[in-house]
Design a protein around this motif. Structure first.
Motif, short mmCIF file in Angstrom:
data_model
loop_
_atom_site.label_atom_id
_atom_site.label_comp_id
_atom_site.label_asym_id
_atom_site.label_seq_id
_atom_site.Cartn_x
_atom_site.Cartn_y
_atom_site.Cartn_z
N UNK A 216 -30.47 -8.34 27.36
CA UNK A 216 -30.41 -8.83 28.71
C UNK A 216 -31.27 -8.43 29.54
N UNK A 217 -32.54 -8.95 29.48
CA UNK A 217 -33.59 -9.26 30.27
C UNK A 217 -33.50 -10.09 31.06
N UNK A 218 -32.55 -11.22 31.15
CA UNK A 218 -32.34 -11.76 31.99
C UNK A 218 -31.20 -11.72 32.74
N UNK A 219 -30.58 -11.11 33.01
CA UNK A 219 -30.04 -10.47 33.40
C UNK A 219 -29.88 -9.53 34.38
N UNK A 220 -30.97 -8.77 34.14
CA UNK A 220 -31.52 -7.49 35.39
C UNK A 220 -32.81 -8.09 36.07
N UNK A 221 -33.46 -9.58 35.01
CA UNK A 221 -33.99 -10.22 36.39
C UNK A 221 -33.67 -11.09 37.49
N UNK A 222 -32.08 -12.14 36.96
CA UNK A 222 -31.62 -11.91 38.24
C UNK A 222 -31.07 -11.45 38.97
N UNK A 223 -30.15 -9.93 38.66
CA UNK A 223 -30.12 -9.06 39.60
C UNK A 223 -31.00 -8.91 40.67
N UNK A 224 -32.18 -8.38 40.40
CA UNK A 224 -33.01 -8.38 41.01
C UNK A 224 -33.63 -9.13 41.99
N UNK A 225 -32.88 -10.39 42.11
CA UNK A 225 -33.69 -11.89 42.38
C UNK A 225 -32.42 -11.47 43.68
#
Length: 340
Positions: A216-225
């Motif tokens: 889920x790291x990709x989703x977490x990064x996008x959420x922050x962006x």
């Protein structure tokens, strides 16, 4: 490859070019004009949305195709049902055979009134998976919502795929974003998957990034962006495989079995990836989103067939005992998502 599949490929290819792309790009100018004009008229009060006497939440997205709204809609409904509210989900009823100019009560929260082919796959799935939740379909969301409030005593309404349906007033707009597909090639329909310009984030209250992966790291990064860019509360919804079960007997399917994978969803790639982790896929069969199955679609397939739960409600009508469905588990911070 049919034209619909080709256009879908263009939608998610940022390097797309060629004659078809250029024709679609030209058509997008007119789509953008119509969409933008509508939004300007609502934003400036020239057109006014209609209200009902209930708390209304819209769950939608900016793009076409399967972002993962249905499980999120179900989680929101369960939250309010557990709070003692009378909840109704209002859907357009896409792919169902019912006349959606009328208000159709798929479920009153206790009794189920239609099968999947009549109701549409998503409304039917919601109806059979949610207790004490009414599910109605109608192209006119206000008309259906008014019926739900006045005839059924509903206090909370969830508009399934309602972000662009601005005729209906909502207290809260929740928008979902696919962590991998995001906004595709960033073009509006028909050259891209966008239903409207991303300026629409101005009327969004909360964003959910849907992670259709085990990692889920990709989703977490996008959420922050997205949180930083649009200054909105942002959440990650984790969707992961749980188990595979026979849609008639309920028996679980042992891992490492050989299967045929079938789907008719907007973005089937992740479904196949989930299966590849634990099963041997002999064949993949993909149909257009919301495809209405008939017996000829699976007549020549022997062995175990594995599909999505959305497809399973339609395949169940074919009365075969070798069809299985992948059960997904959805994890989201629902308390913080829905707190005012």
């Amino acid at each position: 490859m049919n034209i619909k599949t080709k256009i879908t490929e263009i939608h998610y290819n940022k390097s797309a070019n060629g004659l078809l792309y250029n024709v679609l790009k030209f058509a997008s100018v007119f789509y953008n004009f119509g969409s933008s004009l509508k939004n300007v008229m609502y934003d400036n009060g020239i057109l006014k949305p209609k209200k009902v006497n209930a708390y209304v939440i819209s769950v939608g997205n900016f793009t076409t195709g399967g972002v993962g709204k249905t499980p999120v809609v179900a989680e929101i409904a369960k939250y309010y049902i557990n709070k003692g509210e009378k909840v109704a989900i209002i859907s357009r009823g896409y792919s169902g055979k019912l006349d959606n100019k009328k208000v159709n009560v798929i479920s009153d929260g206790i009794n189920l009134h239609y099968k999947a082919d009549m109701a549409g796959d998503e409304p039917y799935w919601l109806a059979i998976n949610l207790n004490m939740c009414a599910v109605l379909t109608c192209a006119d969301r206000y008309k259906a919502s008014k019926y739900a409030v006045e005839e059924m005593g509903i206090t909370h309404i969830i508009l399934d795929d309602g972000f662009q349906h601005r005729k209906m007033y909502r207290d809260e707009n929740i928008v979902l974003v696919d962590s991998q597909k995001i906004f595709g090639n960033n073009n509006l329909l028909p050259a891209g998957p966008l239903r409207e310009n991303l300026n629409g984030f101005n009327r969004v209250n909360k964003i959910i990034v849907v992670s259709k992966s085990i990692e889920h790291s990709l989703a977490e990064k996008l959420a922050e962006e997205l949180k930083n860019k649009y200054e909105k509360e942002t959440f990650v919804c984790k969707t992961e495989p749980d188990y595979i079960y026979n849609i008639i007997s309920g028996e679980h399917l042992a891992k490492n079995e050989e299967i045929t994978a079938i789907s008719a969803i907007g973005q089937p790639e992740q479904f196949y990836k989930f299966l590849e982790n634990d099963y041997k896929i002999a064949r993949k069969v993909s149909f257009d989103d919301h495809h209405q199955y008939n017996i000829s679609d699976i007549d020549g397939i022997n062995g175990k067939i594995v599909t999505t739960e959305k497809d399973a409600v339609k395949l169940a009508l074919l009365n075969r005992n070798d069809i299985y469905a992948l059960k997904l588990k959805t994890t989201i911070d629902i308390e913080n998502l829905l707190k005012n």
